[in-house]
Design a protein around this motif. Structure first.
Motif, short mmCIF file in Angstrom:
data_model
loop_
_atom_site.label_atom_id
_atom_site.label_comp_id
_atom_site.label_asym_id
_atom_site.label_seq_id
_atom_site.Cartn_x
_atom_site.Cartn_y
_atom_site.Cartn_z
N ASP A 190 2.45 -3.36 10.71
CA ASP A 190 1.14 -2.90 11.92
C ASP A 190 0.95 -1.28 12.53
N SER A 191 -0.55 -0.83 11.88
CA SER A 191 -0.86 0.33 11.97
C SER A 191 -2.32 0.38 11.86
N ASP A 192 -3.12 1.31 12.28
CA ASP A 192 -4.45 1.75 11.79
C ASP A 192 -4.52 1.66 10.41
N TYR A 193 -3.62 2.41 9.91
CA TYR A 193 -4.20 2.85 8.16
C TYR A 193 -3.93 1.91 7.54
N ALA A 194 -2.67 1.23 7.76
CA ALA A 194 -2.32 -0.26 6.91
C ALA A 194 -3.65 -1.47 6.99
N ASN A 195 -3.76 -1.43 8.39
CA ASN A 195 -5.25 -2.49 8.18
C ASN A 195 -6.29 -1.23 7.41
N ASN A 196 -6.57 -0.88 7.63
CA ASN A 196 -7.94 -0.51 6.67
C ASN A 196 -7.94 0.21 5.83
N HIS A 197 -6.68 -0.46 5.39
CA HIS A 197 -6.91 0.75 3.62
C HIS A 197 -5.74 -0.35 3.30
N SER A 198 -5.07 -0.89 2.84
CA SER A 198 -4.15 -2.13 2.73
C SER A 198 -4.40 -1.77 1.15
N ASP A 199 -5.49 -2.06 1.00
CA ASP A 199 -6.29 -1.59 -0.60
C ASP A 199 -4.93 -0.92 -1.35
N TRP A 200 -4.98 1.12 -0.31
CA TRP A 200 -4.78 1.37 -0.59
C TRP A 200 -3.02 1.49 -1.26
#
Lengths: 473, 315
Positions: A374-384
């Motif tokens: 649950d973080s902006d990074y994981a939400n926006n870049h789960s593909d990365w």
């Protein structure tokens, strides 16, 4: 009075000379043997107040804060145990820990120095952690190659960084280029996207402080070469190796001016400042982008390093960060218990999430946790994040690799040539090989030949001093 | 027994304190007592590590285990055969001599100006000290950023005004890298010379200069025959300190270009770091350190000879 001064001076000199004659040799050889024997005895129940030293170089404030929280949680269950966190830098880690281990001191829990891992294990400095490894999930849970094992597991990983090729998708689209899938395509793209008038260069590659050598090695491996066989025979003189050097140098022609002086940080600064269409880096670039260049987030992607020219195996750069316990530690069972607590479940997930994407977890369950974090990074870049997790098993490090790549493909081992210091180090033979090409304009072939001669010389000298050496099996 | 022991101990302490209090300021015993704490600190943090380094220079040392094998003078023999050692020694000489000499002339000139009755003199003195207060790491990173060919202001300005057609990488050019470190070194450490010189200028008796002027001496003659002889002992001590500090300086030199490109900015301290921590050759690194100490002892003894002469002339 004069007599008193003479006595004082004599005492002073005796003290100095006594200190000078430190019995380092005897200590280094004898202490670990005793410690290993102690470690092999039946576990003794450890009770009462206990202090465990925890040495780490992961000293960014968020990392230390999470570590503190995890320690507090452990203390709730074990109020008698005091975890003493000691921070240091990666540059001094090897020497600090070696000094403690060689002196037979209780180094507690510490990060392993990759270049010394095998020697420390052989010298009996490390406590076997096979039971902890099995308790966490064993081979089914851990990413292949992530843990350090000889006859026992001695190093348990907590993270790695996984290198890939970051690309500006908008620039590729504007130029009508497809995402590169092999070396020829990436070279063509680097050339097409270089536009000095606009201040944009095809690919940002670092050229100093060994960065060049570490990243070049990925090309060497993917194009079917390596430095040594598993037995320590030099194979960097192969045609594949020379071709890889030439191909790497060809790619750097499209790097920003001054790349010869770039270290790791400069390389990604060039990318986030919009000066480069591609760069080779791990997850930290993805962390820096939202902070420093949010406009690039939507137009950036990461792909596997497309260096292949034939059928070479896929290998990328990365080194597993591992923890170990000193064989001479006073409370081995307590230390193992805390290490197991830290390196499993959501504790490890929280620890690795402090630099999410850059600290790629070693266990499958924690990797899955972070993909849904649950973080902006994981939400926006789960593909990365999925990319980093999927590629963690292909990481390799040139200084800690002797014959991992061959006709069989890629099979990671964890030992480097013991004579490798002057070869793989910053300012070492390979570093200077590239610098002489970049800075002095020496041809790749001549620089390669010069480097080969020096590599042979260093190896021969070392083997002459260590006639009994045999390659680890 | 324990009870009766307490007053005896207290009494002993009182006797000691009384003895100390009764010592004259010129008593050698008092001098010795006052010096002991400093001696101990120097012993623990300077002399013992230095002797350990000297000891280590006669061993082959395995980095991973610190096992040591005596190898006599082999480390020195190996080192003296390495062109990198001689090149590093030459770069150290260049770095020390250039920065020290320029700092000296610039520092004296600035101190003489700041010694005059100027408006806002105190502000000017404060500003002159500013570079000396900035940490070396900040200076190095700032200069690296200024000189960066892609992002730095140096290239941008020169290109905008038409002096450069394309950016130049000054810190990755072996011919220019060390000179930019020298410039930064001069900029940072000249204030130290200013500070020392200015302090000395303020204690030169005014009546000497006034008498010389009455006798018809011009400004240059006053400087040559009054000011300079008075400054000379301080100049020599300042140069001695600057030479020692510059010779063993690691931070600013390393952080500018990390010893590169192609070892072009590798001075002896950077070489020691490279050998010990990058190439894992602890024995040769210790031998390099020992040679540095010998060089510094030799240079310092020359300075002390000049210092004694300067003092004699002044007296």
């Amino acid at each position: 009075m004069k007599k008193n001064i003479s006595v004082l001076l004599t005492l002073f000199l005796v003290f100095v000379l006594a200190a000078c004659g430190s019995p380092a040799t005897e200590t280094a050889i004898e202490e670990p043997a005793v410690a290993t024997e102690a470690a092999m005895e039946e576990p003794v129940e450890e009770t009462g107040p206990r202090s465990i030293t925890f040495f780490t170089t992961e000293a960014d404030p968020p990392q230390l804060e999470i570590l503190g929280v995890i320690i507090d949680e452990y203390n709730e269950m074990h109020p008698d145990v005091f975890i003493d966190v000691v921070t240091g830098t990666p540059a001094t880690r090897g020497n600090r820990i070696t000094t403690l281990l060689a002196a037979g001191a209780d180094a507690g829990i510490f990060e392993l120095e990759a270049a010394f891992t095998n020697d420390w294990a052989e010298a009996g400095f490390l406590l076997p952690l096979t039971d902890v490894f099995e308790n966490i999930g064993g081979v089914d849970e851990y990413v292949p190659g992530s843990y350090f094992e000889t006859d026992e597991v001695y190093g348990l990983p907590y993270a790695t960084s996984v290198y890939g090729l970051w690309i500006r998708t908008d620039l590729f689209e504007e130029a009508g280029l497809d995402v590169p899938t092999n070396y020829a395509e990436v070279l063509a793209a680097a050339e097409a996207l270089t536009n000095p008038a606009e201040g944009i260069y095809g690919i940002s590659i670092c050229g100093s402080r060994n960065c060049s050598v570490n990243l070049f090695s990925t090309m060497l491996w993917q194009q079917g070469g390596d430095y040594y066989t598993p037995q320590g025979e030099l194979i960097f003189d192969s045609p594949e190796a020379l071709a890889a050097v030439e191909n790497w140098v060809a790619l750097t022609k499209f790097s920003p001016p001054g790349f010869e002086g770039y270290s790791w940080g400069d390389q990604i600064t060039a990318y986030v400042s919009g000066s480069a269409a591609m760069t080779v880096y791990a997850g930290r670039l993805g962390v820096r982008m939202p902070e420093q260049a949010p406009q690039l987030e939507a137009v950036s992607d990461i792909i596997q390093l497309p260096w292949n020219t034939g059928d070479g195996p896929y290998v990328t750069y990365g080194s597993w960060s591992r923890m170990a316990i000193s064989a001479g530690t006073q409370y081995p069972e307590t230390a193992k218990d805390f290490l197991q607590f830290l390196l499993s479940g959501d504790r490890l997930a929280r620890y690795d999430a402090t630099v999410i994407g850059h600290m790629v977890p070693p266990t499958k369950s924690v990797a899955a946790m972070l993909e849904g974090w649950d973080s902006d990074y994981a939400n926006n870049h789960s593909d990365w994040l999925a990319f980093f997790n999927a590629n963690a098993e292909f990481t390799n490090h040139p200084a800690n690799n002797m014959g991992s790549v061959g006709s069989w493909g890629f099979e990671k081992n964890d030992y480097g040539p013991p004579w490798g210091g002057p070869i793989f180090s910053s300012g070492g033979i390979l570093d200077i090989m590239f610098q002489s090409i970049y800075v002095d304009g020496v041809s790749a072939e001549d620089a390669h030949q010069e480097a080969l001669g020096l590599m042979k010389e260093v190896q021969d000298e070392w083997l002459a001093d260590h006639p009994d050496w045999t390659a680890p099996s | 027994m324990i009870k009766s022991d307490q007053p005896t101990k207290k009494l002993k302490w009182r006797v000691w304190i009384n003895r100390l209090s009764s010592l004259d300021i010129s008593d050698p015993k008092l001098a010795l007592i006052m010096v002991i704490p400093t001696m101990l600190i120097i012993l623990v943090f300077a002399i013992i590590p230095m002797l350990q380094g000297f000891y280590a220079s006669f061993f082959q040392i395995e980095s991973a285990t610190l096992t040591m094998q005596f190898n006599g003078l082999e480390n020195y023999q190996w080192l003296l055969k390495q062109s990198l050692f001689w090149e590093s020694l030459w770069r150290s000489f260049l770095w020390v001599s250039t920065t020290s000499v320029v700092q000296l002339f610039l520092g004296i000139a600035v101190a003489l100006i700041l010694h005059q009755e100027l408006k806002a003199r105190n502000l000017a003195r404060g500003l002159v000290l500013f570079p000396y207060l900035i940490p070396a790491v900040v200076i190095s990173l700032t200069w690296r950023f200024i000189l960066d060919p892609t992002l730095g202001i140096f290239n941008r300005v020169l290109m905008d005004i038409g002096i450069l057609k394309e950016p130049v990488a000054l810190l990755t050019n072996p011919k220019t890298a060390l000179w930019f470190i020298i410039i930064a070194g001069i900029w940072k450490y000249t204030p130290f010379v200013v500070m020392m010189t200015l302090a000395r200028l303020q204690v030169i008796p005014v009546e000497l200069e006034e008498a010389a002027k009455l006798d018809g001496a011009n400004a240059i003659q006053v400087f040559r025959y009054i000011t300079l002889p008075w400054l000379m002992p301080v100049i020599i001590v300042t140069m001695l300190l600057r030479t020692i500090w510059t010779f063993r300086q690691y931070d600013i030199v390393y952080l500018f270009a990390f010893g590169g490109p192609l070892f072009a900015t590798t001075t002896l301290p950077v070489l020691v770091k490279y050998l010990a921590f990058d190439a894992y050759q602890i024995g040769p690194a210790a031998a390099t350190s020992t040679i540095m100490v010998i060089v510094m002892i030799a240079v310092s003894s020359i300075y002390f000879k000049f210092y004694n002469k300067a003092e004699e002339r002044l007296n």
